[in-house]
Design a protein around this motif. Structure first.
Motif, PDB file in Angstrom:
ATOM      1  N   ILE A 221       2.508  53.058  60.665  1.00 11.35           N
ATOM      2  CA  ILE A 221       1.617  51.520  59.795  1.00 11.35           C
ATOM      3  C   ILE A 221       0.370  52.744  59.048  1.00 11.35           C
ATOM      4  CG2 ILE A 221       1.348  49.120  59.156  1.00 11.35           C
ATOM      5  CD1 ILE A 221       3.848  49.416  60.066  1.00 11.35           C
ATOM      6  N   ALA A 222       0.411  52.923  57.694  1.00  8.44           N
ATOM      7  CA  ALA A 222      -0.677  52.973  56.997  1.00  8.44           C
ATOM      8  C   ALA A 222      -1.350  51.769  56.047  1.00  8.44           C
ATOM      9  CB  ALA A 222      -0.416  54.083  56.142  1.00  8.44           C
ATOM     10  N   ILE A 223      -3.026  51.402  56.505  1.00 11.15           N
ATOM     11  CA  ILE A 223      -3.521  50.637  55.764  1.00 11.15           C
ATOM     12  C   ILE A 223      -4.160  51.849  54.444  1.00 11.15           C
ATOM     13  CG2 ILE A 223      -5.037  48.768  55.263  1.00 11.15           C
ATOM     14  CD1 ILE A 223      -5.006  48.504  58.105  1.00 11.15           C
ATOM     15  N   ASN A 224      -3.572  51.472  53.354  1.00 12.02           N
ATOM     16  CA  ASN A 224      -3.853  52.017  52.292  1.00 12.02           C
ATOM     17  C   ASN A 224      -5.029  51.326  51.418  1.00 12.02           C
ATOM     18  OD1 ASN A 224      -4.409  54.122  50.445  1.00 12.02           O
ATOM     19  ND2 ASN A 224      -2.974  52.745  48.585  1.00 12.02           N
ATOM     20  N   LYS A 225      -6.225  51.622  50.667  1.00 14.95           N
ATOM     21  CA  LYS A 225      -7.146  50.818  49.751  1.00 14.95           C
ATOM     22  C   LYS A 225      -8.048  50.768  50.784  1.00 14.95           C
ATOM     23  CE  LYS A 225      -4.172  49.402  46.555  1.00 14.95           C
ATOM     24  NZ  LYS A 225      -3.463  48.087  45.739  1.00 14.95           N
ATOM     25  N   TRP A 226      -8.710  51.718  51.856  1.00 16.99           N
ATOM     26  CA  TRP A 226      -9.667  51.410  53.113  1.00 16.99           C
ATOM     27  C   TRP A 226     -10.840  51.234  52.665  1.00 16.99           C
ATOM     28  CZ3 TRP A 226      -8.496  48.763  57.523  1.00 16.99           C
ATOM     29  CH2 TRP A 226      -9.733  49.333  58.411  1.00 16.99           C
ATOM     30  N   ASP A 227     -10.838  51.782  51.114  1.00 19.89           N
ATOM     31  CA  ASP A 227     -12.344  52.523  50.639  1.00 19.89           C
ATOM     32  C   ASP A 227     -13.021  51.042  50.191  1.00 19.89           C
ATOM     33  OD1 ASP A 227     -10.443  53.272  49.029  1.00 19.89           O
ATOM     34  OD2 ASP A 227     -11.659  53.716  47.478  1.00 19.89           O
ATOM     35  N   VAL A 228     -11.592  49.883  49.698  1.00 20.89           N
ATOM     36  CA  VAL A 228     -12.806  48.793  49.040  1.00 20.89           C
ATOM     37  C   VAL A 228     -12.462  47.755  50.038  1.00 20.89           C
ATOM     38  CG1 VAL A 228     -12.262  49.585  47.103  1.00 20.89           C
ATOM     39  CG2 VAL A 228      -9.729  48.420  48.153  1.00 20.89           C
ATOM     40  N   ALA A 229     -11.905  48.421  51.523  1.00 18.03           N
ATOM     41  CA  ALA A 229     -10.906  46.682  52.183  1.00 18.03           C
ATOM     42  C   ALA A 229     -12.611  45.574  52.054  1.00 18.03           C
ATOM     43  CB  ALA A 229     -11.070  47.695  53.695  1.00 18.03           C
ATOM     44  N   GLU A 230     -12.147  44.703  52.507  1.00 20.71           N
ATOM     45  CA  GLU A 230     -13.539  44.022  53.049  1.00 20.71           C
ATOM     46  C   GLU A 230     -13.458  43.767  54.662  1.00 20.71           C
ATOM     47  OE1 GLU A 230     -13.432  40.640  51.086  1.00 20.71           O
ATOM     48  OE2 GLU A 230     -14.121  41.414  48.996  1.00 20.71           O
ATOM     49  N   ASP A 231     -14.525  44.168  55.454  1.00 19.66           N
ATOM     50  CA  ASP A 231     -15.156  43.494  56.699  1.00 19.66           C
ATOM     51  C   ASP A 231     -13.239  44.619  58.029  1.00 19.66           C
ATOM     52  OD1 ASP A 231     -15.245  42.949  59.293  1.00 19.66           O
ATOM     53  OD2 ASP A 231     -14.122  40.734  59.340  1.00 19.66           O
ATOM     54  N   PRO A 232     -13.698  46.184  57.546  1.00 15.61           N
ATOM     55  CA  PRO A 232     -12.737  46.840  57.403  1.00 15.61           C
ATOM     56  C   PRO A 232     -12.209  47.160  59.609  1.00 15.61           C
ATOM     57  CG  PRO A 232     -14.607  48.068  56.260  1.00 15.61           C
ATOM     58  CD  PRO A 232     -14.986  46.589  57.280  1.00 15.61           C
TER      59      PRO A 232
ATOM     60  N   LYS B 212      -9.030  59.903  52.366  1.00 10.64           N
ATOM     61  CA  LYS B 212      -9.714  59.234  53.720  1.00 10.64           C
ATOM     62  C   LYS B 212      -8.268  59.439  54.343  1.00 10.64           C
ATOM     63  CE  LYS B 212     -12.265  55.916  56.336  1.00 10.64           C
ATOM     64  NZ  LYS B 212     -12.997  56.423  57.383  1.00 10.64           N
ATOM     65  N   GLY B 213      -8.794  59.376  55.813  1.00 10.87           N
ATOM     66  CA  GLY B 213      -7.624  59.498  56.479  1.00 10.87           C
ATOM     67  C   GLY B 213      -5.751  60.470  56.322  1.00 10.87           C
ATOM     68  N   LEU B 214      -6.171  61.102  55.444  1.00 15.41           N
ATOM     69  CA  LEU B 214      -4.437  61.877  55.459  1.00 15.41           C
ATOM     70  C   LEU B 214      -4.237  62.764  56.234  1.00 15.41           C
ATOM     71  CD1 LEU B 214      -4.975  60.560  52.290  1.00 15.41           C
ATOM     72  CD2 LEU B 214      -4.107  62.146  51.448  1.00 15.41           C
ATOM     73  N   ASP B 215      -5.189  63.462  56.917  1.00 13.53           N
ATOM     74  CA  ASP B 215      -4.977  64.150  58.245  1.00 13.53           C
ATOM     75  C   ASP B 215      -4.553  63.750  58.727  1.00 13.53           C
ATOM     76  OD1 ASP B 215      -5.466  67.265  56.140  1.00 13.53           O
ATOM     77  OD2 ASP B 215      -7.667  66.387  56.487  1.00 13.53           O
ATOM     78  N   ASN B 216      -5.480  62.787  59.306  1.00 16.39           N
ATOM     79  CA  ASN B 216      -4.838  61.819  60.248  1.00 16.39           C
ATOM     80  C   ASN B 216      -3.433  61.285  60.735  1.00 16.39           C
ATOM     81  OD1 ASN B 216      -7.222  62.468  61.090  1.00 16.39           O
ATOM     82  ND2 ASN B 216      -7.912  60.661  60.673  1.00 16.39           N
ATOM     83  N   LEU B 217      -3.107  61.265  58.637  1.00 16.60           N
ATOM     84  CA  LEU B 217      -1.399  60.355  59.258  1.00 16.60           C
ATOM     85  C   LEU B 217      -0.731  61.587  59.220  1.00 16.60           C
ATOM     86  CD1 LEU B 217       0.464  58.190  58.032  1.00 16.60           C
ATOM     87  CD2 LEU B 217      -0.398  58.664  55.526  1.00 16.60           C
ATOM     88  N   LEU B 218      -0.994  62.551  58.835  1.00 14.70           N
ATOM     89  CA  LEU B 218       0.114  63.595  58.746  1.00 14.70           C
ATOM     90  C   LEU B 218       0.024  64.210  60.328  1.00 14.70           C
ATOM     91  CD1 LEU B 218      -1.203  65.557  55.075  1.00 14.70           C
ATOM     92  CD2 LEU B 218       1.749  64.427  56.578  1.00 14.70           C
ATOM     93  N   ASN B 219      -1.005  63.999  60.908  1.00 15.57           N
ATOM     94  CA  ASN B 219      -0.961  64.590  62.422  1.00 15.57           C
ATOM     95  C   ASN B 219      -0.061  63.642  63.340  1.00 15.57           C
ATOM     96  OD1 ASN B 219      -2.689  66.912  62.910  1.00 15.57           O
ATOM     97  ND2 ASN B 219      -4.034  65.896  62.095  1.00 15.57           N
ATOM     98  N   ALA B 220      -0.111  61.632  62.799  1.00 16.76           N
ATOM     99  CA  ALA B 220       0.184  61.550  63.627  1.00 16.76           C
ATOM    100  C   ALA B 220       1.827  61.544  63.416  1.00 16.76           C
ATOM    101  CB  ALA B 220       0.055  60.214  63.625  1.00 16.76           C
ATOM    102  N   ALA B 221       1.994  61.815  62.067  1.00 16.99           N
ATOM    103  CA  ALA B 221       3.527  61.730  61.535  1.00 16.99           C
ATOM    104  C   ALA B 221       4.351  62.671  62.617  1.00 16.99           C
ATOM    105  CB  ALA B 221       3.325  62.229  60.165  1.00 16.99           C
ATOM    106  N   PHE B 222       3.315  64.113  62.645  1.00 15.95           N
ATOM    107  CA  PHE B 222       4.176  65.437  63.274  1.00 15.95           C
ATOM    108  C   PHE B 222       4.462  64.563  64.963  1.00 15.95           C
ATOM    109  CE2 PHE B 222       3.144  68.068  59.564  1.00 15.95           C
ATOM    110  CZ  PHE B 222       4.773  68.358  59.229  1.00 15.95           C
ATOM    111  N   GLU B 223       3.188  63.671  65.490  1.00 16.87           N
ATOM    112  CA  GLU B 223       3.434  63.886  66.524  1.00 16.87           C
ATOM    113  C   GLU B 223       4.237  62.975  66.947  1.00 16.87           C
ATOM    114  OE1 GLU B 223      -0.712  62.711  67.903  1.00 16.87           O
ATOM    115  OE2 GLU B 223      -1.340  64.747  66.916  1.00 16.87           O
ATOM    116  N   THR B 224       4.487  61.926  65.510  1.00 16.61           N
ATOM    117  CA  THR B 224       5.533  61.464  66.435  1.00 16.61           C
ATOM    118  C   THR B 224       7.151  61.787  65.819  1.00 16.61           C
ATOM    119  OG1 THR B 224       4.240  59.477  65.453  1.00 16.61           O
ATOM    120  CG2 THR B 224       5.816  58.589  65.426  1.00 16.61           C
ATOM    121  N   ARG B 225       7.281  62.660  65.406  1.00 13.29           N
ATOM    122  CA  ARG B 225       9.048  63.080  64.917  1.00 13.29           C
ATOM    123  C   ARG B 225       8.842  64.021  66.185  1.00 13.29           C
ATOM    124  NH1 ARG B 225      10.869  68.074  60.486  1.00 13.29           N
ATOM    125  NH2 ARG B 225       8.441  69.215  61.828  1.00 13.29           N
TER     126      ARG B 225
END
Length: 459
Positions: free
Chosen positions: A308-319, A351-364
């Protein structure tokens, strides 16, 4: 690299039908209404021994560059860059239109070799349009019926002089393959979610180019588009192959009434079925909705590894509160995949794209994991000792041993007697133990029960 051949033409002349005919599969969505195709789609073709990559494009329209049709036209123009040849498709039954003539003037300024394809030429209804096509100045047109497969040999002859010198060289010998397990191929990564969650923007950010059509309009993407890409992993310093799959937004089924949207959603579900890891993209400004949980459940039911990836984190209120709230809601709403990876990203800023891809490879890697039979049965014996199976009616249920029958997703079979009386709660106990103790985490785990046949039982 195979030479690229781009299909160009105004809307509804049969470009996607020709694309499907050449690749031999119904990959591109086709409908009677114009403007179905919006993003470029690629497919490999072998036409009578001639190999090339075909590129389907959106219908060419004379609109403002900032409008949706104008942005689609820019994607088509970009497809011509570096192409070996182009197929200019016209409707031979309609004949030439002013828009066809405008496209021809644009193509005449290009250095790409052009072949005119007079489509829908079955019977004699298209004869007049074929003769008109000579006036475009691109030589003899190829009369075709993409729907019925007529004229394919003529198309081969037209492309042969241009593409034959560009054919890849054949290897002198085939490499020997031993019996060792082959390494994993490119990560098949499907991006799914509700409309306007930012799926195409996320892929464009990965690629660092405007490869996919984006904009404020919801539901721009229709076809599921697969793009080969190489990611440089900053952690390991390695280059890792990824196949990114963009999909149409999935709305609630009750709201999907348009035939074309139904086709697009079906195509998106098909893409999920053939992915390895599915990224469900949420909109941080809208939070987690019931439809998101339904999309996630579908991916899990199909045995795909989920992130699960939460997008538009740069405009999120109360992250912080948003992240914790979504984490709690996921653990409650997705009990079958408790602890699914949750990553915050911004497709706009990267922001966070490398973390997302690392998680994807680890999950696979977990999704592909196999446990040796000896270690698996040591765990199984300990699980039975810690919590023996029940004895309904005073008769014991005997669980003898367990084996892993496959991966992608991990699949296990338990052998024993009277397993049809085993409660579902005990089966969940075993599945949860497999996840917790053997490191399968949140990936789908399949557990089947099998009782050996009794050779002395009466028929």
């Amino acid at each position: 690299m195979l030479p690229q051949v781009v299909i160009i033409g105004r809307p509804n002349v049969g470009k996607s039908t020709l694309f499907n005919r050449l690749v031999g599969k119904k990959l591109a969505l086709v409908d009677d209404q114009p403007g179905v195709t919006r993003d470029r789609r690629f497919g490999d073709v072998e036409l009578l021994g001639l190999k090339f990559q075909i590129v389907d494009t959106a219908g060419w329209e004379d609109e403002d560059a900032h409008s949706l049709p104008g942005r689609m036209r820019q994607q088509t123009e970009a497809a011509l860059v570096g192409a070996a040849a182009a197929l200019f498709v016209i409707d031979s039954r309609t004949g030439l239109t002013p828009l066809d003539e405008e496209i021809a003037r644009y193509l005449q300024r290009s250095s790409v070799p052009i072949t005119v394809v007079a489509n829908k030429a079955e019977g004699k209804a298209g004869d007049a349009g074929i003769y008109e096509a000579f006036s475009l100045g691109f030589g003899d047109p190829v009369a075709m019926s993409a729907e019925h497969g007529e004229g394919v040999a003529d198309l081969f002859e037209a492309l042969l002089p241009t593409l034959e010198p560009l054919q890849p060289e054949k290897p002198e010998f085939e490499p020997f393959e031993d019996d060792e397990e082959k390494p994993l191929g490119p990560l098949q990564l499907a991006i799914v979610g509700r409309p306007n969650a930012g799926k195409s923007t996320l892929i464009n950010q990965f690629l660092q180019e405007d490869r996919l059509l984006t904009g404020p309009e919801a539901g721009i993407t229709r076809d599921s588009i697969a793009i080969d890409w190489t990611w440089h992993d900053p952690k390991s310093g390695e280059d890792r192959a990824v196949k990114l799959i963009d999909t149409a937004g999935m709305r609630k089924r009750a709201k999907v009434t348009d035939k074309l949207e139904k086709l697009a959603v079906a195509d998106a579900r098909h893409a999920v079925d053939y992915a390895e890891v599915v990224v469900l993209l949420l909109d941080a400004t809208k939070g987690l909705e019931v439809q998101d949980l339904k999309i996630a459940s579908h991916a899990i039911e199909e045995g795909r590894a989920l992130i699960i990836a939460i997008n538009k984190w740069d405009v999120a209120e109360d992250p912080s509160g948003l992240f914790n709230g979504i984490r709690a809601a996921l653990d409650e709403g997705l009990a079958q995949a408790r602890g699914v990876p949750l990553v915050a990203v911004s497709a706009r800023t990267g922001k966070g794209l490398d973390n997302l891809l690392n998680a994807a490879f680890e999950t696979r890697e977990i999704w592909n994991k196999r446990v040796p039979t000896a270690a698996l049965n040591r765990w199984f014996d300990d699980a039975l000792a810690a919590n023996p199976p029940p004895a309904p009616g005073g008769k014991r249920i005997k669980l003898r041993y367990i084996t892993q029958t496959g991966a992608r997703p991990p699949r296990f079979v338990v052998f024993g007697t009277r397993l049809d009386h085993l409660p579902e709660s005990y089966r969940r106990y075993l599945v949860n133990g497999l996840r917790r103790d053997l490191g399968f985490g949140s990936v789908p785990v399949r557990l089947m029960m099998r009782t050996p046949k009794n050779p002395f039982a009466k028929n």
